[in-house]
Design a protein around this motif. Structure first.
Motif, short mmCIF file in Angstrom:
data_model
loop_
_atom_site.label_atom_id
_atom_site.label_comp_id
_atom_site.label_asym_id
_atom_site.label_seq_id
_atom_site.Cartn_x
_atom_site.Cartn_y
_atom_site.Cartn_z
N ARG A 150 -34.04 -44.57 12.00
CA ARG A 150 -33.07 -43.75 12.72
C ARG A 150 -31.75 -43.70 11.96
NH1 ARG A 150 -31.59 -42.43 17.78
NH2 ARG A 150 -33.40 -41.92 19.05
N GLN A 186 -35.49 -39.09 11.95
CA GLN A 186 -36.57 -39.92 11.42
C GLN A 186 -37.61 -39.01 10.78
OE1 GLN A 186 -37.51 -42.49 15.00
NE2 GLN A 186 -37.72 -43.93 13.32
N PRO A 245 -35.61 -32.23 20.92
CA PRO A 245 -35.22 -32.79 22.22
C PRO A 245 -34.06 -33.76 22.01
CG PRO A 245 -37.17 -33.91 21.41
CD PRO A 245 -36.82 -32.88 20.38
N HIS A 249 -38.91 -37.02 27.09
CA HIS A 249 -39.12 -36.39 25.79
C HIS A 249 -40.17 -35.28 25.80
CE1 HIS A 249 -41.20 -37.02 21.70
NE2 HIS A 249 -40.25 -36.13 21.53
N GLU A 267 -27.74 -38.27 21.65
CA GLU A 267 -27.82 -38.33 20.19
C GLU A 267 -26.54 -37.80 19.57
OE1 GLU A 267 -30.36 -39.67 18.69
OE2 GLU A 267 -32.15 -39.38 19.91
N TYR A 270 -31.63 -36.69 23.67
CA TYR A 270 -31.22 -37.60 24.73
C TYR A 270 -30.20 -38.57 24.14
CZ TYR A 270 -31.42 -40.87 28.59
OH TYR A 270 -31.11 -41.69 29.64
N ASP A 314 -31.75 -33.22 27.28
CA ASP A 314 -32.56 -33.87 28.31
C ASP A 314 -31.68 -34.81 29.15
OD1 ASP A 314 -34.66 -34.81 29.77
OD2 ASP A 314 -35.51 -36.04 28.18
N LYS A 343 -43.32 -52.74 17.45
CA LYS A 343 -43.52 -51.30 17.65
C LYS A 343 -44.64 -50.78 16.75
CE LYS A 343 -41.49 -46.95 18.51
NZ LYS A 343 -40.50 -46.31 19.33
N ASN A 346 -32.47 -36.06 33.30
CA ASN A 346 -33.42 -36.51 32.29
C ASN A 346 -34.86 -36.31 32.77
OD1 ASN A 346 -35.07 -39.23 31.28
ND2 ASN A 346 -33.93 -38.20 29.69
N LYS A 375 -41.31 -46.78 28.50
CA LYS A 375 -41.63 -45.36 28.30
C LYS A 375 -42.84 -45.18 27.40
CE LYS A 375 -37.12 -43.13 28.87
NZ LYS A 375 -36.08 -42.37 28.12
N ALA A 392 -34.57 -35.62 17.03
CA ALA A 392 -33.16 -35.37 16.74
C ALA A 392 -32.54 -36.48 15.89
CB ALA A 392 -32.38 -35.23 18.04
N ASP A 393 -33.22 -37.62 15.78
CA ASP A 393 -32.60 -38.77 15.09
C ASP A 393 -32.85 -38.77 13.59
OD1 ASP A 393 -35.24 -39.29 15.06
OD2 ASP A 393 -35.15 -41.19 16.13
N THR A 444 -33.29 -46.52 19.69
CA THR A 444 -34.45 -45.79 20.17
C THR A 444 -34.31 -45.48 21.65
OG1 THR A 444 -36.83 -45.83 20.49
CG2 THR A 444 -35.72 -47.95 20.48
N LYS A 445 -34.73 -44.28 22.05
CA LYS A 445 -34.71 -43.88 23.45
C LYS A 445 -36.09 -44.10 24.07
CE LYS A 445 -30.47 -42.45 22.72
NZ LYS A 445 -30.40 -42.66 21.26
N1 UDP Z 1 -35.75 -38.12 23.85
C1 UDP Z 1 -35.60 -37.24 24.91
N2 UDP Z 1 -35.71 -37.72 26.20
C2 UDP Z 1 -35.98 -39.03 26.46
C3 UDP Z 1 -36.16 -39.92 25.37
C4 UDP Z 1 -36.05 -39.43 24.08
O1 UDP Z 1 -35.36 -36.05 24.71
O2 UDP Z 1 -36.07 -39.39 27.64
C5 UDP Z 1 -35.63 -37.60 22.45
C6 UDP Z 1 -34.68 -38.38 21.56
O3 UDP Z 1 -33.36 -37.90 21.67
C7 UDP Z 1 -35.26 -38.08 20.19
C8 UDP Z 1 -36.76 -37.97 20.46
O4 UDP Z 1 -36.89 -37.71 21.85
O5 UDP Z 1 -34.81 -36.86 19.66
C9 UDP Z 1 -37.54 -39.20 20.06
O6 UDP Z 1 -36.96 -40.36 20.65
P1 UDP Z 1 -36.74 -41.70 19.84
O7 UDP Z 1 -36.27 -41.38 18.46
O8 UDP Z 1 -35.84 -42.57 20.64
O9 UDP Z 1 -38.20 -42.29 19.79
P2 UDP Z 1 -38.83 -43.21 18.62
O10 UDP Z 1 -38.65 -42.44 17.34
O11 UDP Z 1 -38.05 -44.48 18.63
O12 UDP Z 1 -40.25 -43.37 19.03
#
Ligand code: UDP
Ligand code: MG
Length: 310
Positions: free
Chosen positions: A200, A98, A10, A74, A14, A12, A43, A132, A71, A211, A95-96, A205-206
């Motif tokens: 990341r 991680q 997914p 996720h 990136e 968003y 997204d 977090k 949007n 959320k 996608a990041d 972070t998204k």
């Molecule tokens: N993402 C998405 N839509 C959203 C928020 C996040 O598609 O509304 C995607 C984002 O691009 C990433 C994945 O979901 O690939 C996880 O998001 P993020 O890394 O920001 O979350 P975290 O790892 O901080 O929990």
């Protein structure tokens, strides 16, 4: 052509991570020597990621873009990826970066050994705030206490699922989705593999607190009636206390004791019970709102550009 691995990411905003994501996924999957596809779900990106996705797709036919009209979040983006996937094994990845794509090989080994869901367990996490980490760990523990499904601790959506499992997941069209719960709920043979969650590679972070909170609510309401029952428990306890207090108060009245003469006691009781009632109404509201959303039966997501199938 028959496809063995579908990778779903997914996206968003990136744009800095996309080329590197593609490169690493390609490297890992080419090494398996089997046919694969990478589904990039846009997204509602606003930072130009969409153009990069289109470019990647035009250079490599194995990249299939699904571009949303806005949007949708996720979990819904991943759902769209699952809908479009064609592989025998489907991997969900952030996608990041991680989630290291290299772990897919280990997941695939377990899949070959007969496991139908291979989820990744975060043994260690880098580059995340203590807030977090603390809220995440609290969340996983609350969920496992009050829900009926055994959702493995400290797992995210990073997992490999067999086609059979994906087909079942695709038949579950609930609107407020908690995919890792759903994939635990379906059963099948499941196993975890441990990994160290990196920070990341680029961008922020998204998932702001708002959320995460919504996701937590979806997880709880989607898998448990416990919040609805809390009102019943509190009701029994306070009614029980009142029932016990009635003869005591009558006795004190008859014997002329002056123990209860202030307004404070009354006020506190009213405020406390009023608060409990309002919270219970709010809890009811959460469930009713979700019922209403389901009743409307709108599509889960709207696709502006679907992959032109090859
Ligand atoms: N993402 C998405 N839509 C959203 C928020 C996040 O598609 O509304 C995607 C984002 O691009 C990433 C994945 O979901 O690939 C996880 O998001 P993020 O890394 O920001 O979350 P975290 O790892 O901080 O929990
Ligand atoms: Mg991330």
């Amino acid at each position: 052509m028959k496809i063995t691995y579908s990778i779903i990411a997914p996206i968003y905003n990136e744009k800095e991570n996309l080329p590197e994501l593609y490169r690493r996924v390609k490297e890992v999957l080419d090494s398996t020597g089997e046919p694969w596809e990478l589904i990039l779900v846009d997204d509602g990106c606003t930072d130009g990621s969409t153009d990069i996705i289109r470019e990647l797709a035009s250079n490599d036919k194995r990249v299939r873009p699904v571009i949303f009209a806005r949007n949708f979040g996720h979990q819904v983006a991943v759902t769209a990826g699952l809908d479009y996937s064609r592989g025998d094994a489907v991997v969900i990845i952030d996608a990041d970066l991680q989630d290291p794509p290299e772990l897919i090989l280990e997941m695939a080994k377990n899949w070959r050994a007969g496991y139908e869901v291979v989820f990744a367990v975060r043994a260690e996490r880098e580059g995340e705030s203590w807030f977090k980490l603390w809220t995440a760990s609290l969340f996983y523990r609350i969920i496992s206490r009050i829900t009926d499904v055994k959702i493995p601790l400290d797992t995210g959506d990073f997992r490999l699922m067999d086609r059979k499992v994906v087909n079942v997941m695709n038949s579950m069209r609930e609107r407020h989705r908690f995919l890792r719960g759903m994939s635990a709920w379906v059963g099948f043979k499941q196993v975890g593999v441990e990994y160290k969650r990196a920070a990341r590679t680029a961008g922020e972070t998204k998932y702001p607190f708002r959320k995460m909170f919504r996701l937590a609510l979806n997880a709880i309401t989607g898998f448990s009636y416990f919040p609805l029952q809390v009102a019943t428990y509190i009701g029994f306890v306070s009614a029980g206390i009142a029932a016990l207090a009635i003869p005591v108060v009558i006795y004190m009245r008859i014997t002329g004791s002056q123990a209860f003469f202030g307004q404070a006691t009354t006020l506190l009781a009213v405020l406390f019970l009023g608060g409990v009632q309002l919270i219970s109404l709010g809890v009811l509201g959460e469930y009713i709102g979700r019922l209403y959303d389901e009743a409307k039966g709108r599509p889960l997501y709207i696709v502006r550009e679907a992959p032109d199938d090859n």
